[in-house]
Design a protein around this motif. Sequence first.
Motif, PDB file in Angstrom:
ATOM      1  N   ALA A   1     -27.066 -26.615 -32.599  1.00  0.00           N
ATOM      2  CA  ALA A   1     -27.855 -27.743 -32.555  1.00  0.00           C
ATOM      3  C   ALA A   1     -29.095 -27.423 -32.857  1.00  0.00           C
ATOM      4  N   ASN A   2     -29.859 -28.127 -34.100  1.00  0.00           N
ATOM      5  CA  ASN A   2     -31.187 -27.877 -34.497  1.00  0.00           C
ATOM      6  C   ASN A   2     -32.198 -28.756 -33.440  1.00  0.00           C
ATOM      7  N   GLY A   3     -33.188 -28.033 -33.259  1.00  0.00           N
ATOM      8  CA  GLY A   3     -34.336 -28.333 -32.678  1.00  0.00           C
ATOM      9  C   GLY A   3     -33.846 -29.038 -31.349  1.00  0.00           C
ATOM     10  N   ASN A   4     -33.113 -28.229 -30.521  1.00  0.00           N
ATOM     11  CA  ASN A   4     -32.514 -28.478 -29.344  1.00  0.00           C
ATOM     12  C   ASN A   4     -33.031 -27.848 -28.156  1.00  0.00           C
ATOM     13  N   LEU A   5     -33.421 -28.608 -27.045  1.00  0.00           N
ATOM     14  CA  LEU A   5     -34.102 -27.896 -25.846  1.00  0.00           C
ATOM     15  C   LEU A   5     -33.083 -27.747 -24.663  1.00  0.00           C
ATOM     16  N   PHE A   6     -31.909 -27.965 -25.116  1.00  0.00           N
ATOM     17  CA  PHE A   6     -30.565 -27.803 -24.086  1.00  0.00           C
ATOM     18  C   PHE A   6     -30.810 -26.287 -23.720  1.00  0.00           C
ATOM     19  N   VAL A   7     -30.930 -25.408 -24.649  1.00  0.00           N
ATOM     20  CA  VAL A   7     -30.985 -23.845 -24.228  1.00  0.00           C
ATOM     21  C   VAL A   7     -31.846 -23.711 -23.161  1.00  0.00           C
ATOM     22  N   ASN A   8     -33.205 -24.206 -23.097  1.00  0.00           N
ATOM     23  CA  ASN A   8     -34.122 -24.035 -22.065  1.00  0.00           C
ATOM     24  C   ASN A   8     -33.723 -24.482 -20.739  1.00  0.00           C
ATOM     25  N   ALA A   9     -33.242 -25.701 -20.967  1.00  0.00           N
ATOM     26  CA  ALA A   9     -32.532 -26.391 -19.660  1.00  0.00           C
ATOM     27  C   ALA A   9     -31.611 -25.678 -18.906  1.00  0.00           C
ATOM     28  N   VAL A  10     -30.447 -25.075 -19.937  1.00  0.00           N
ATOM     29  CA  VAL A  10     -29.697 -24.293 -19.114  1.00  0.00           C
ATOM     30  C   VAL A  10     -30.204 -23.041 -18.480  1.00  0.00           C
ATOM     31  N   ALA A  11     -31.007 -22.462 -18.945  1.00  0.00           N
ATOM     32  CA  ALA A  11     -31.810 -21.182 -18.247  1.00  0.00           C
ATOM     33  C   ALA A  11     -32.450 -21.824 -16.774  1.00  0.00           C
ATOM     34  N   MET A  12     -33.097 -22.876 -16.898  1.00  0.00           N
ATOM     35  CA  MET A  12     -33.819 -23.336 -15.711  1.00  0.00           C
ATOM     36  C   MET A  12     -32.886 -23.714 -14.840  1.00  0.00           C
ATOM     37  N   GLU A  13     -31.617 -24.320 -15.106  1.00  0.00           N
ATOM     38  CA  GLU A  13     -30.529 -24.783 -14.256  1.00  0.00           C
ATOM     39  C   GLU A  13     -29.842 -23.423 -13.497  1.00  0.00           C
ATOM     40  N   VAL A  14     -29.841 -22.397 -14.388  1.00  0.00           N
ATOM     41  CA  VAL A  14     -29.294 -21.187 -13.914  1.00  0.00           C
ATOM     42  C   VAL A  14     -30.140 -20.475 -12.706  1.00  0.00           C
ATOM     43  N   TYR A  15     -31.518 -20.440 -13.200  1.00  0.00           N
ATOM     44  CA  TYR A  15     -32.489 -20.110 -12.355  1.00  0.00           C
ATOM     45  C   TYR A  15     -32.586 -20.664 -10.897  1.00  0.00           C
ATOM     46  N   ASP A  16     -32.491 -22.195 -11.174  1.00  0.00           N
ATOM     47  CA  ASP A  16     -32.514 -23.061 -10.104  1.00  0.00           C
ATOM     48  C   ASP A  16     -31.399 -22.799  -9.054  1.00  0.00           C
ATOM     49  N   ARG A  17     -30.269 -22.372  -9.469  1.00  0.00           N
ATOM     50  CA  ARG A  17     -28.967 -22.165  -8.796  1.00  0.00           C
ATOM     51  C   ARG A  17     -29.146 -20.939  -7.958  1.00  0.00           C
ATOM     52  N   TYR A  18     -29.741 -19.799  -8.664  1.00  0.00           N
ATOM     53  CA  TYR A  18     -29.769 -18.528  -8.257  1.00  0.00           C
ATOM     54  C   TYR A  18     -31.033 -18.603  -6.955  1.00  0.00           C
ATOM     55  N   LEU A  19     -31.852 -19.056  -7.000  1.00  0.00           N
ATOM     56  CA  LEU A  19     -33.140 -19.534  -6.293  1.00  0.00           C
ATOM     57  C   LEU A  19     -32.965 -20.131  -5.025  1.00  0.00           C
ATOM     58  N   GLY A  20     -31.657 -21.293  -5.205  1.00  0.00           N
ATOM     59  CA  GLY A  20     -31.407 -21.827  -4.096  1.00  0.00           C
ATOM     60  C   GLY A  20     -32.114 -23.337  -4.140  1.00  0.00           C
ATOM     61  N   TYR A  21     -32.348 -23.747  -5.390  1.00  0.00           N
ATOM     62  CA  TYR A  21     -33.097 -25.273  -5.839  1.00  0.00           C
ATOM     63  C   TYR A  21     -31.924 -25.951  -6.572  1.00  0.00           C
ATOM     64  N   ALA A  22     -30.622 -25.705  -6.487  1.00  0.00           N
ATOM     65  CA  ALA A  22     -29.624 -26.462  -7.105  1.00  0.00           C
ATOM     66  C   ALA A  22     -29.779 -27.926  -6.752  1.00  0.00           C
TER      67      ALA A  22
END
Length: 480
Positions: free
Chosen positions: A334-355
């Motif tokens: 997907a061109n010019g899409n920030l889905f990739v950034n959002a996935v990383a933040m979602e993963v880190y929130d789950r790891y840090l207990g902010y899911a």
Amino acid sequence: MNNPILDGLNETILKAMADMNVPGAQVAIIKDGKVIFSEAFGYANLDEKIPMTREHILPIGSSSKSFTAAAAMILASEGKLNLDAPVRTYMPEFELSDPIASVQATTRDLLCHRTGIPRHDLMWLNWDDLQRRDLAVNRIRHLKNSIPFRSGFQYQNHMYAVVGYLIEKISGKTWEQFVEERIFAPLGMKETSFRIPYPDESGKYARLYTPNEKGVNEENVPLVIDAMGPAGSINTTIDELAKWVAFNLNGGKDAENPLIDEALFKELHKPLIPYQILPFEFPELVSIGYALGWTVDSFRGHKVVDHGGNVSGGSSLISFMSDDHIGCAILTNANGNLFVNAVAMEVYDRYLGYAGQKNWFSAYQEGMNSLLAAMKGQLHAIYDTKIEGKPYSHTLEEYAGEYTNAGYGDIRITVKGDALHMQYHNNSLELKHLHYDIFTFELFVGPNPVSFATGIDGSIASLSIPFEPSVEPILFTRKK
């Protein structure tokens, strides 16, 4: 036992892909040196409904910069390159438009984007036969800087091509050979390439897409960016990219064998200059600085090192929290899409207990929508300047000819029917009259004006185009 990072993650990703118009994606999560999640989603080919697999190869775009910085650091580990010595120490022909930068700029300056030169991206995009040496030695000296040397951060690609050429001069190998032999091979990264074949007879590469104005994804022809390769030409799979994340989490070691001196490896992840790439921010994510091929941020108080990438039809992100020994990699078509950034933040929130406390997918999409709306308004404002009833001053045939700029190359103007046509590298563009001797053309993100100038003899002498908005319009003089 259920893993709180992974519980329901597939469903979250699939919903986000639908909401953010992502045709296909690959996602890997690495924790404590092991891949705990590696999945493919959606489609590699929309027309033929071919599902995306973990074996499909995708571009990583500017995430390639982390490999180029590491390659330079390998030479530094061997004592062949001092990152703080002037580039001219190794490349006497190096020259920029700023004479101070020409003399003083170091490899470190080039790698952290503090040369004073802005993007100038329309100089190289779709210039398929541009050579890296020509770019690094002849062309960049004619690209104007917009701020003084070392006075601020300006993200750009040309300096990474210069570093790639510098690696070639020092090592005696092409940048591609050096990266393949000194990084890919030791890490076991076998499914990699530096150019996407088109058409792809092998079926190994995912098709790339950009949505049109109606949101319908249309296939992209992959860019040929050989000259600019060190800034963004690497293509690979998510499982191969997971090895790169693990390598960085392991302190620059392949298992227990260091590819880079430990002290020098740490330099790669040290922020050097305040930066901003996206024009919007979140309170949970604080930008700290650009390092060497990496950005460094603080996410909920935890250090995050990452780098995103985007080429025509693909977006990527490599990210990790080194102190927490967790990281992830995301590839999409997907061109010019920030889905990739959002996935990383979602993963880190789950790891840090902010899911569940924040919907990162909608947050990034709202930011992107605002950015695109502002860009569209600014770009199309040129049409509002039209003055009716003001014809051009010459016959169309008198505008035809060859025009040249020492940095940007050549433009050819011809007459086709009752309109002017512009050939700029591999870009074939129709010119539409605006008023007087001003015409417009559509390229990539929107319209650009072309202003023709008349010489003292009454003939058309030059044309200028604001290809780089932070400097004066680029002047192309007519060839005799």
